[in-house]
Design an enzyme around this catalytic site. Structure first.
Site, PDB file in Angstrom:
ATOM      1  CD  GLU A   8      -1.702   2.253   1.998  1.00 47.15           C
ATOM      2  OE1 GLU A   8      -1.600   3.347   1.395  1.00 47.15           O
ATOM      3  OE2 GLU A   8      -1.547   2.126   3.214  1.00 47.15           O
ATOM      4  CB  CYS A  53      -2.034   6.215   3.011  1.00 42.91           C
ATOM      5  SG  CYS A  53      -0.545   5.544   3.760  1.00 42.91           S
TER       6      CYS A  53
END
Length: 575
Positions: free
Chosen positions: A323, A357
């Site tokens: 990720e 994120c």
């Protein structure tokens, strides 16, 4: 919680059981996990028990590091190793103070860690799933009770989180990852063939991967740091855990919790230090079975390339799960509840200084609506309190380190000098004591301005007021095509047709899509997290999808009735 590398005496009998060559279980039959639910949030209102307990933990930690900065080493096969290459972990809000110092890994130590992990693998992989899950369920209970405030204090001082951000990350999400990991492991093992031919029993064996998993963690969520090695390990794998340098202290506390919960030596090797040195050793090993990564897109790309270059020397194709970055959006339609959209955007953009994120970093609003929304947004942003995490009333504190500070400041400076953009709020910076950057809002007339395309990872929100006569489908197409990322995004609208249009046109723009909510704050067991495009492999952390990456299924067929003839009926003649 800092202590010598030897285990507490109460754990020795448990340790001897795990470290022996004993590979069978005295347990007969099957069992069922306790009911798994999300860990409740504590709210830390003034005067509450949790408020007082956290204050005490912060005071204790501050007092400890003032007298003697804790020294953390690498932990290989249960023993702490001091390499002599020592680095400090600075407090972001007060970089003259160190929360710990740590000895960095080297390539020789990584090789030793790989060998030790492989030696520990057989006994760990041979344990029944219940026994592996028990380690993580116990760790979750230890964290959510005994060590809750100690870990919260560690991430507040070491990673620059306010009270609420520490609670949702360190205490709650980490606990959820460990508990739901056990739940999803049980679920996966329960996926068995639905059909059996006469006299046949079909089964699926979910084997751990053949080798070790290299886990490289980010600084921003200690829960992610815990989950990256835990997901493969709960499924019977062994892992090398390289925490982020700026999260070493809290990661070490988590490692010690796992050891107290009964994690055997060697199953998870703790290797703080330089990521390039770690990758150079781990990715070249023929025993590499997988990579579990969270971090920047550029670093993940380099990992993928190196794995590709080394394919000929691996014993198996490594699983690569990562990720990476995001350029996450809020799209506001004229039918939206503006007050709600403003409050959601403030939280999405500026919680944890935009170092998520999933943080909101671009906002699309029709020009006429922007005339109303702009003063509301600026007014709310002006209420944000910036300061030390020791002050429980703050909303923001410092960014993680000087490198991040300088990068974010560069984006702000370019926005101030750009012909197409200007800073409409904030932009002040000061690193004399801590790495402080005020919440910043940039308005641009260029739909492809750099801060609408590139991940900044800081408290900078860029607004593009779109033309009122622009077809809304074209607005959505613009949002979809502006950035290379595909992590999170939100639509704010009351009109259901508009919501459906956004779901359609932005289907590939976000792996986590929100309707009338901020684009941050996924919860384990509720919103599995991950994105595609250049945001990663979308393997959905906190879900069975992710745990399936760490097993190699084996199909087993058993025939109960012997064959008495090799010929098929169609081959026989008619007499």
């Amino acid at each position: 919680m800092y202590r010598a590398a030897s285990r507490p005496s109460s754990l020795w009998s448990w340790t001897r059981l795990f470290s022996s060559s004993y590979t069978t279980s005295p347990w007969s039959g099957t069992s069922k996990l306790p009911q798994i639910k999300n860990e409740p949030f504590l709210h830390y209102a003034p005067g509450s028990n949790e408020h007082q307990a956290l204050r005490k933990a912060i005071d204790n930690l501050s007092d400890t590091v003032s007298k003697h900065v804790p020294h953390v080493g690498c932990i290989v096969n249960g023993k702490m190793v001091m390499t002599g290459d020592t680095m400090p972990q600075k407090m972001p809000h007060d970089h003259h103070r160190h929360i710990c110092k740590f000895d960095q890994l080297n390539e020789d130590l990584v090789h030793r860690a790989i060998q030790g992990a492989l030696e520990a693998k057989e006994s760990w992989a041979s344990l029944p799933q219940d026994e592996r899950s028990a380690v993580f369920l116990k760790a979750a209970d230890l964290l959510s009770s005994k060590y809750r405030q100690e870990l919260n204090a560690a991430v507040m001082l070491g990673q620059g989180k306010n009270v609420w951000q520490a609670e949702v990350d360190a205490a709650v999400e980490t606990t959820d990852f460990w508990r739901f990991g056990a739940k999803w492991a049980e679920f996966i093992h329960g996926q068995q063939p639905p059909e059996n031919a006469p006299h046949v029993w079909n089964r699926m064996d979910y084997r751990p991967l053949e080798g070790f998993v290299a886990c490289m963690a980010p600084f921003n969520f200690i829960a992610i740091s815990a989950n990256l090695p835990s997901s493969p390990v709960v499924m019977g794998n062994v892992a090398l855990w390289k925490p982020a340098e700026n999260a070493t202290h809290a990661s070490y506390l988590l490692y010690e919790i796992l050891r107290e919960a009964g994690l055997p030596d060697g199953v998870m090797q703790f290797l703080p230090g330089d990521g390039k040195v770690f990758a150079n050793a781990a990715l070249k090993s023929p025993h590499l079975a997988g990579v579990h990564f969270t971090g920047s897109t550029n670093v993940f790309n380099s990992i993928w390339k190196e794995v590709g270059d080394n394919l000929d020397q691996y014993k198996t194709y490594p699983r690569i799960c990562g990720e990476t970055g995001g350029k996450n959006f809020h799209v506001v339609h004229p039918s939206a509840d503006l007050e709600h959209a403003v409050h959601s955007t403030i939280r999405g953009a500026f919680e944890y200084q935009g170092q998520k994120c999933s943080a909101t970093s671009r906002l699309y609003v029709p020009k006429q609506v922007w005339k109303v929304m702009k003063p509301l947004l600026v007014s709310e942003a002006s209420k944000i309190k910036l300061g030390s995490p020791l002050d429980f009333s703050i909303f923001m504190t410092a960014v993680i380190n000087e490198r991040a500070y300088d990068r974010i400041k560069g984006y702000i400076h370019r926005a101030r000098t750009s012909a197409s953009s200007h800073v409409i709020f904030g932009g002040d910076t000061d690193k004399s004591k801590g790495y402080f950057i005020h919440p910043t809002i940039v308005e641009t007339t260029d739909p492809f301005y750099e801060s609408l395309k590139e991940e900044i990872f800081g408290p900078v929100l860029t607004v593009y007021p779109y033309d009122d006569h622009m077809p809304f489908e074209d607005v959505l197409k613009l949002v979809n095509s502006t950035s290379k990322y595909g992590l999170t995004g939100s639509i704010f609208a009351r009109d259901r047709n508009v919501i459906q249009s956004a779901l359609h046109h932005l289907r590939d723009a976000a792996g986590n899509f929100y309707i009338n909510d901020k684009c941050t704050g996924s919860i384990v067991g509720q919103q599995p997290f991950g994105g595609s495009r250049m945001s990663g492999t979308n393997d959905k952390s906190g879900s069975a999808f992710n745990l399936m990456r760490w097993v190699s299924p084996r199909s087993v067929k058993e025939l109960f009735v012997p064959l008495r003839d090799w010929q098929y009926p169609s081959m026989k003649s008619i007499d």
